[in-house]
Design a protein around this motif. Sequence first.
Motif, PDB file in Angstrom:
ATOM      1  N   ALA A   2      -1.018   8.459  -5.729  1.00 39.02           N
ATOM      2  CA  ALA A   2      -1.771   7.240  -5.438  1.00 39.02           C
ATOM      3  C   ALA A   2      -1.125   6.473  -4.293  1.00 39.02           C
ATOM      4  O   ALA A   2      -1.814   5.909  -3.436  1.00 39.02           O
ATOM      5  N   ASP A   3       0.208   6.461  -4.260  1.00 40.57           N
ATOM      6  CA  ASP A   3       0.940   5.791  -3.180  1.00 40.57           C
ATOM      7  C   ASP A   3       0.620   6.437  -1.840  1.00 40.57           C
ATOM      8  O   ASP A   3       0.329   5.753  -0.852  1.00 40.57           O
ATOM      9  N   ALA A   4       0.650   7.765  -1.787  1.00 36.05           N
ATOM     10  CA  ALA A   4       0.375   8.480  -0.539  1.00 36.05           C
ATOM     11  C   ALA A   4      -1.058   8.251  -0.073  1.00 36.05           C
ATOM     12  O   ALA A   4      -1.312   8.048   1.120  1.00 36.05           O
ATOM     13  N   ILE A   5      -2.003   8.263  -1.007  1.00 36.12           N
ATOM     14  CA  ILE A   5      -3.410   8.055  -0.652  1.00 36.12           C
ATOM     15  C   ILE A   5      -3.620   6.639  -0.114  1.00 36.12           C
ATOM     16  O   ILE A   5      -4.323   6.434   0.885  1.00 36.12           O
ATOM     17  N   PHE A   6      -2.984   5.651  -0.773  1.00 34.61           N
ATOM     18  CA  PHE A   6      -3.158   4.268  -0.324  1.00 34.61           C
ATOM     19  C   PHE A   6      -2.580   4.076   1.071  1.00 34.61           C
ATOM     20  O   PHE A   6      -3.200   3.440   1.941  1.00 34.61           O
ATOM     21  N   LYS A   7      -1.384   4.616   1.314  1.00 36.81           N
ATOM     22  CA  LYS A   7      -0.783   4.481   2.645  1.00 36.81           C
ATOM     23  C   LYS A   7      -1.641   5.164   3.704  1.00 36.81           C
ATOM     24  O   LYS A   7      -1.805   4.631   4.818  1.00 36.81           O
ATOM     25  N   ASN A   8      -2.194   6.312   3.381  1.00 36.72           N
ATOM     26  CA  ASN A   8      -3.050   7.012   4.335  1.00 36.72           C
ATOM     27  C   ASN A   8      -4.331   6.227   4.606  1.00 36.72           C
ATOM     28  O   ASN A   8      -4.802   6.155   5.749  1.00 36.72           O
ATOM     29  N   LYS A  26       7.194  -4.336  -2.741  1.00 32.26           N
ATOM     30  CA  LYS A  26       6.414  -3.685  -1.699  1.00 32.26           C
ATOM     31  C   LYS A  26       4.931  -3.745  -2.016  1.00 32.26           C
ATOM     32  O   LYS A  26       4.104  -4.014  -1.131  1.00 32.26           O
ATOM     33  N   MET A  27       4.553  -3.521  -3.267  1.00 35.76           N
ATOM     34  CA  MET A  27       3.144  -3.567  -3.641  1.00 35.76           C
ATOM     35  C   MET A  27       2.556  -4.957  -3.428  1.00 35.76           C
ATOM     36  O   MET A  27       1.426  -5.103  -2.960  1.00 35.76           O
ATOM     37  N   VAL A  28       3.341  -5.980  -3.756  1.00 33.26           N
ATOM     38  CA  VAL A  28       2.835  -7.351  -3.662  1.00 33.26           C
ATOM     39  C   VAL A  28       2.882  -7.874  -2.232  1.00 33.26           C
ATOM     40  O   VAL A  28       1.930  -8.489  -1.754  1.00 33.26           O
ATOM     41  N   MET A  29       3.983  -7.626  -1.526  1.00 32.70           N
ATOM     42  CA  MET A  29       4.164  -8.216  -0.195  1.00 32.70           C
ATOM     43  C   MET A  29       3.556  -7.395   0.928  1.00 32.70           C
ATOM     44  O   MET A  29       3.224  -7.938   1.978  1.00 32.70           O
ATOM     45  N   SER A  30       3.421  -6.092   0.729  1.00 30.45           N
ATOM     46  CA  SER A  30       2.918  -5.234   1.792  1.00 30.45           C
ATOM     47  C   SER A  30       1.554  -4.652   1.460  1.00 30.45           C
ATOM     48  O   SER A  30       0.603  -4.760   2.245  1.00 30.45           O
ATOM     49  N   TYR A  31       1.423  -4.045   0.277  1.00 29.43           N
ATOM     50  CA  TYR A  31       0.170  -3.382  -0.072  1.00 29.43           C
ATOM     51  C   TYR A  31      -0.957  -4.370  -0.360  1.00 29.43           C
ATOM     52  O   TYR A  31      -2.111  -4.118  -0.001  1.00 29.43           O
ATOM     53  N   LEU A 239      -6.383   2.258  -6.552  1.00 32.73           N
ATOM     54  CA  LEU A 239      -5.099   2.887  -6.263  1.00 32.73           C
ATOM     55  C   LEU A 239      -3.932   1.964  -6.611  1.00 32.73           C
ATOM     56  O   LEU A 239      -2.940   2.393  -7.213  1.00 32.73           O
ATOM     57  N   LEU A 240      -4.060   0.684  -6.253  1.00 30.58           N
ATOM     58  CA  LEU A 240      -2.972  -0.252  -6.533  1.00 30.58           C
ATOM     59  C   LEU A 240      -2.809  -0.505  -8.026  1.00 30.58           C
ATOM     60  O   LEU A 240      -1.680  -0.615  -8.524  1.00 30.58           O
ATOM     61  N   ALA A 241      -3.922  -0.633  -8.732  1.00 28.20           N
ATOM     62  CA  ALA A 241      -3.834  -0.823 -10.182  1.00 28.20           C
ATOM     63  C   ALA A 241      -3.160   0.371 -10.845  1.00 28.20           C
ATOM     64  O   ALA A 241      -2.328   0.224 -11.753  1.00 28.20           O
ATOM     65  N   THR A 242      -3.497   1.574 -10.392  1.00 34.58           N
ATOM     66  CA  THR A 242      -2.862   2.790 -10.909  1.00 34.58           C
ATOM     67  C   THR A 242      -1.373   2.794 -10.604  1.00 34.58           C
ATOM     68  O   THR A 242      -0.544   3.138 -11.460  1.00 34.58           O
ATOM     69  N   LEU A 243      -1.022   2.405  -9.374  1.00 36.29           N
ATOM     70  CA  LEU A 243       0.379   2.354  -8.987  1.00 36.29           C
ATOM     71  C   LEU A 243       1.159   1.374  -9.856  1.00 36.29           C
ATOM     72  O   LEU A 243       2.263   1.682 -10.326  1.00 36.29           O
ATOM     73  N   MET A 244       0.602   0.195 -10.067  1.00 35.08           N
ATOM     74  CA  MET A 244       1.300  -0.823 -10.855  1.00 35.08           C
ATOM     75  C   MET A 244       1.503  -0.367 -12.291  1.00 35.08           C
ATOM     76  O   MET A 244       2.576  -0.563 -12.874  1.00 35.08           O
ATOM     77  N   LEU A 245       0.479   0.230 -12.866  1.00 36.04           N
ATOM     78  CA  LEU A 245       0.574   0.693 -14.250  1.00 36.04           C
ATOM     79  C   LEU A 245       1.636   1.784 -14.387  1.00 36.04           C
ATOM     80  O   LEU A 245       2.504   1.721 -15.278  1.00 36.04           O
TER      81      LEU A 245
END
Length: 346
Positions: A2-8, A26-31, A239-245
């Motif tokens: 999920a991280d790779a897909i979001f960055k792409n 990183k998720m909060v300040m950048s993503y 993607l972000l919700a999945t990453l956080m969980l």
Amino acid sequence: MADAIFKNLCRSNGFTVGDDPLSLKKMVMSYLPALGSLAQSPPDAQTRTQTRTGPTSQETSISTESSLVRETNPEKENTPRGLNRVNAAGETLLHRACKRNQVETVLQILALPGTDVNVKDYAGWTPLHEACNHGSTACVEVLLRHRPAPVLNNQVGGVSPLHDALLNKHMDIAKMLLEHAGSVLLQQTDRDGRTALDLDLTTSEREELLHSTQVGDSSLQIASNEVLNLPFLEAGSCLLATLMLSYQRERGLPGRVQPSDKAHSLGYKLVRALEEHSLQRVTTGWSDQRAVRLVEDTETMLGLCRGRYLGQLWTALRECKGDNTVLLMASLEELKSRAEALQAVL
């Protein structure tokens, strides 16, 4: 994954995010800001295959010097040569690339883990200052699109990036800054108490700057209240919700603590330490990076609790009715409430 897909997804739409290790910060300040940018993409936008392939017709004379040459070590394949060298003025490679409008080098550096877009030389100048001073339009554009975005109100001797651009007759850059940040930049004064509009400008130049300011204010208002591209927002939110969980499950972020249990609670002890000391002081001498990351995550949770990080797009994201965005906002609210519960037992 999920991280790779979001960055792409971000990079293919022109938003630079770093390759530093995943963290709550990183998720909060950048993503999260990058997610807001995706939500503001035109509804009919086509996903680009590259963030930037080279200069446009208006960006001629962009030099490319040997700093683009890669190290031969495979582990440093994407690291520009001279990245860690600081010259006699304290300028990093990012400073020097911005002075020369070497946009490809700037893109390379911004994509590296741990890059500080607001790094200062010995005099206090940031890369954005240098780009504005030297008329590096392409680099200013790239810096403004980076997440987290550069600080626009840094001043050295009363000279802000906007003042720097105008004092050196770079009107295109001055307008770009105002279209990005709006009228707040016109409130800055130099050491003589002059705003940008008090500088030596013609009537037509002042009118152009005021128009750009109106564009910036309007864009910020739209950004805070309206989602233009719901599909992008929903995809990124999923993607972000999945990453956080998954991140919470792996890292074990601090949870709620009953007053009777606080003496044995790691979360309580971390919050108490961060209430009294800085992150750097708390983690001084620690060699376990997972432990350092846990303290950093706790600090980020406290920042959410205090209303930091969410920025201009919080209203739009909070009020969006898309299922995935609602889930993401609920996850952030849960983190805030957990931090509030930890503070309540102090």
